[in-house]
Design a protein around this motif. Structure first.
Motif, PDB file in Angstrom:
ATOM      1  N   PRO A  42       0.634  -1.402   0.126  1.00  0.00           N
ATOM      2  CA  PRO A  42       0.221   0.060   0.125  1.00  0.00           C
ATOM      3  C   PRO A  42       0.978   1.314  -0.091  1.00  0.00           C
ATOM      4  O   PRO A  42       0.513   2.163  -0.634  1.00  0.00           O
ATOM      5  CB  PRO A  42      -0.666  -0.071   1.163  1.00  0.00           C
ATOM      6  CG  PRO A  42      -0.821  -1.630   1.470  1.00  0.00           C
ATOM      7  CD  PRO A  42       0.347  -2.293   1.012  1.00  0.00           C
ATOM      8  N   THR A  43       2.004   1.357   0.571  1.00  0.00           N
ATOM      9  CA  THR A  43       2.839   2.446   0.535  1.00  0.00           C
ATOM     10  C   THR A  43       4.190   2.029  -0.222  1.00  0.00           C
ATOM     11  O   THR A  43       5.199   2.964   0.057  1.00  0.00           O
ATOM     12  CB  THR A  43       3.215   2.851   2.105  1.00  0.00           C
ATOM     13  OG1 THR A  43       3.871   1.657   2.653  1.00  0.00           O
ATOM     14  CG2 THR A  43       1.907   3.222   2.846  1.00  0.00           C
ATOM     15  N   ALA A  44       4.269   1.093  -0.909  1.00  0.00           N
ATOM     16  CA  ALA A  44       5.689   1.076  -1.560  1.00  0.00           C
ATOM     17  C   ALA A  44       5.254   0.380  -2.863  1.00  0.00           C
ATOM     18  O   ALA A  44       4.535  -0.633  -3.094  1.00  0.00           O
ATOM     19  CB  ALA A  44       6.519  -0.011  -0.859  1.00  0.00           C
ATOM     20  N   GLY A  45       5.653   0.895  -4.086  1.00  0.00           N
ATOM     21  CA  GLY A  45       5.473   0.506  -5.479  1.00  0.00           C
ATOM     22  C   GLY A  45       6.740  -0.393  -5.792  1.00  0.00           C
ATOM     23  O   GLY A  45       7.207  -1.122  -5.174  1.00  0.00           O
ATOM     24  N   SER A  46       7.353   0.173  -6.873  1.00  0.00           N
ATOM     25  CA  SER A  46       8.514  -0.334  -7.385  1.00  0.00           C
ATOM     26  C   SER A  46       9.908  -0.030  -6.572  1.00  0.00           C
ATOM     27  O   SER A  46      10.759  -0.790  -6.637  1.00  0.00           O
ATOM     28  CB  SER A  46       8.897   0.028  -8.955  1.00  0.00           C
ATOM     29  OG  SER A  46       7.946  -0.485  -9.913  1.00  0.00           O
ATOM     30  N   ASP A  47       9.724   0.546  -5.650  1.00  0.00           N
ATOM     31  CA  ASP A  47      10.604   1.156  -4.649  1.00  0.00           C
ATOM     32  C   ASP A  47      10.722   0.075  -3.709  1.00  0.00           C
ATOM     33  O   ASP A  47      10.197   0.088  -2.554  1.00  0.00           O
ATOM     34  CB  ASP A  47      10.408   2.554  -4.116  1.00  0.00           C
ATOM     35  CG  ASP A  47      11.478   2.887  -3.081  1.00  0.00           C
ATOM     36  OD1 ASP A  47      12.554   2.240  -2.950  1.00  0.00           O
ATOM     37  OD2 ASP A  47      10.960   3.719  -2.321  1.00  0.00           O
ATOM     38  N   ALA A  48      11.677  -0.942  -3.982  1.00  0.00           N
ATOM     39  CA  ALA A  48      11.723  -2.069  -3.154  1.00  0.00           C
ATOM     40  C   ALA A  48      12.249  -1.746  -1.677  1.00  0.00           C
ATOM     41  O   ALA A  48      12.042  -2.336  -0.611  1.00  0.00           O
ATOM     42  CB  ALA A  48      12.449  -3.201  -3.629  1.00  0.00           C
ATOM     43  N   SER A  53       7.102  -5.472   4.443  1.00  0.00           N
ATOM     44  CA  SER A  53       7.116  -6.976   4.865  1.00  0.00           C
ATOM     45  C   SER A  53       8.258  -7.324   5.562  1.00  0.00           C
ATOM     46  O   SER A  53       9.434  -7.023   4.920  1.00  0.00           O
ATOM     47  CB  SER A  53       6.865  -7.475   3.497  1.00  0.00           C
ATOM     48  OG  SER A  53       5.639  -7.189   2.959  1.00  0.00           O
ATOM     49  N   GLU A  54       8.291  -8.305   6.287  1.00  0.00           N
ATOM     50  CA  GLU A  54       9.096  -8.605   7.217  1.00  0.00           C
ATOM     51  C   GLU A  54       9.594 -10.245   7.306  1.00  0.00           C
ATOM     52  O   GLU A  54       8.182 -11.128   7.322  1.00  0.00           O
ATOM     53  CB  GLU A  54       9.486  -8.157   8.540  1.00  0.00           C
ATOM     54  CG  GLU A  54      10.393  -8.199   9.481  1.00  0.00           C
ATOM     55  CD  GLU A  54      10.315  -7.451  10.775  1.00  0.00           C
ATOM     56  OE1 GLU A  54      10.873  -6.543  10.704  1.00  0.00           O
ATOM     57  OE2 GLU A  54       9.292  -8.057  11.639  1.00  0.00           O
ATOM     58  N   GLY A  55      10.668 -10.797   7.361  1.00  0.00           N
ATOM     59  CA  GLY A  55      10.899 -12.218   7.654  1.00  0.00           C
ATOM     60  C   GLY A  55      12.006 -12.226   8.783  1.00  0.00           C
ATOM     61  O   GLY A  55      12.725 -11.413   8.719  1.00  0.00           O
ATOM     62  N   ILE A  56      11.602 -13.224   9.894  1.00  0.00           N
ATOM     63  CA  ILE A  56      12.541 -13.241  11.075  1.00  0.00           C
ATOM     64  C   ILE A  56      12.873 -14.463  11.046  1.00  0.00           C
ATOM     65  O   ILE A  56      12.293 -15.571  11.138  1.00  0.00           O
ATOM     66  CB  ILE A  56      11.747 -12.721  12.448  1.00  0.00           C
ATOM     67  CG1 ILE A  56      11.427 -11.385  12.339  1.00  0.00           C
ATOM     68  CG2 ILE A  56      12.761 -13.032  13.449  1.00  0.00           C
ATOM     69  CD1 ILE A  56      10.551 -10.873  13.552  1.00  0.00           C
ATOM     70  N   LEU A  57      14.442 -14.591  11.039  1.00  0.00           N
ATOM     71  CA  LEU A  57      14.973 -16.145  11.190  1.00  0.00           C
ATOM     72  C   LEU A  57      14.949 -16.749  12.681  1.00  0.00           C
ATOM     73  O   LEU A  57      15.060 -16.031  13.623  1.00  0.00           O
ATOM     74  CB  LEU A  57      16.589 -16.087  10.805  1.00  0.00           C
ATOM     75  CG  LEU A  57      16.647 -15.777   9.393  1.00  0.00           C
ATOM     76  CD1 LEU A  57      18.069 -15.333   9.229  1.00  0.00           C
ATOM     77  CD2 LEU A  57      16.432 -17.029   8.573  1.00  0.00           C
ATOM     78  N   ALA A  87       8.852 -10.685  -1.767  1.00  0.00           N
ATOM     79  CA  ALA A  87      10.045  -9.786  -1.390  1.00  0.00           C
ATOM     80  C   ALA A  87       9.821  -8.988  -0.044  1.00  0.00           C
ATOM     81  O   ALA A  87       8.782  -8.487   0.329  1.00  0.00           O
ATOM     82  CB  ALA A  87      10.368  -8.622  -2.514  1.00  0.00           C
ATOM     83  N   PHE A  88      10.785  -9.321   0.807  1.00  0.00           N
ATOM     84  CA  PHE A  88      10.722  -8.962   2.204  1.00  0.00           C
ATOM     85  C   PHE A  88      12.142  -8.624   2.742  1.00  0.00           C
ATOM     86  O   PHE A  88      13.083  -8.888   2.292  1.00  0.00           O
ATOM     87  CB  PHE A  88      10.153  -9.878   2.882  1.00  0.00           C
ATOM     88  CG  PHE A  88      11.019 -11.463   3.154  1.00  0.00           C
ATOM     89  CD1 PHE A  88      11.764 -11.610   4.097  1.00  0.00           C
ATOM     90  CD2 PHE A  88      10.779 -12.272   1.998  1.00  0.00           C
ATOM     91  CE1 PHE A  88      12.493 -12.640   3.996  1.00  0.00           C
ATOM     92  CE2 PHE A  88      11.497 -13.477   2.005  1.00  0.00           C
ATOM     93  CZ  PHE A  88      12.405 -13.464   3.110  1.00  0.00           C
TER      94      PHE A  88
END
Length: 201
Positions: A42-48, A53-57, A87-88
């Motif tokens: 919602p607040t990010a387009g092609s600007d990765a 979005s997040e992933g935690i090991l 993508a995260f």
């Protein structure tokens, strides 16, 4: 256009492990697996770089895992996908990988039926008969083997995204635009010839 410029198959061809390629590429090629790639938020387009979005090991039964949470929008083919490219930003608070707490943007391939994955209702912003949908993930747990390129691919998502997006922007968009102009020229010129005013075309 999108799955062929930034999608699981494209990422696997350039960055996947041999195991990932052997497992998924034939299925993506024959349609057994339907891909999508979830980048836009919602607040990010092609600007990765601005994705949240997040992933935690973490470790579970001795195996290194990732716990993912995401909120994506306008994802081509999402509602009918079987393989969800994601993508995260990967976090490693216990430094399992030896790369520090913030590993960086990472790409992974998540089976759409994994518990916690939500494939939303279709968007229809332009009246286009194409699947364009949101997807969310809530505490989705997957093995690190799901990272494109395996452990070596952790934190390399920015490079992967920029390389693949460049192909899409440099080839697919111009080709689509030329096709649209050709169609418009054909329709308008045919109408101009058939339509008559004052006895002339």
């Amino acid at each position: 256009m999108v799955p062929n410029s930034l999608g699981p198959a494209e990422l696997l061809i350039h960055y996947g492990t041999d195991t990932q390629k052997k497992d998924l590429l034939p299925k993506l090629a024959n349609g057994t697996e339907i891909p999508c790639f979830a980048l836009t938020e919602p607040t990010a387009g092609s600007d990765a770089g601005s994705i949240t979005s997040e992933g935690i090991l973490f470790k579970k039964d001795g195996q290194l895992m990732i716990r993912l949470n995401w909120n994506k929008r306008w994802i081509t083919l999402a509602s009918i996908s079987t393989t969800l490219g994601l993508a995260f930003k990967l976090k490693d608070p216990e430094n399992f990988l030896g790369k520090g707490a913030d590993v960086g943007i990472t790409c992974a391939l998540i089976p759409s039926k994994t518990p916690g994955v939500e494939l939303g209702k279709r968007h229809d912003p332009l009246g286009s008969p194409f699947y364009n949908c949101p997807t969310e993930g809530h505490n989705v747990e997957v093995s690190v083997d799901r990272i494109v390129g395996g452990i070596d691919g952790a934190g390399r998502g920015w490079q992967m995204l920029m390389d693949c997006l460049a192909a899409g922007r440099g080839i697919s968009f111009p080709a689509q635009s030329v096709g649209g102009v050709q169609l418009t020229t054909r329709v308008v010129s045919a109408h101009a010839l058939v339509r008559q005013q004052f006895g002339v075309s």
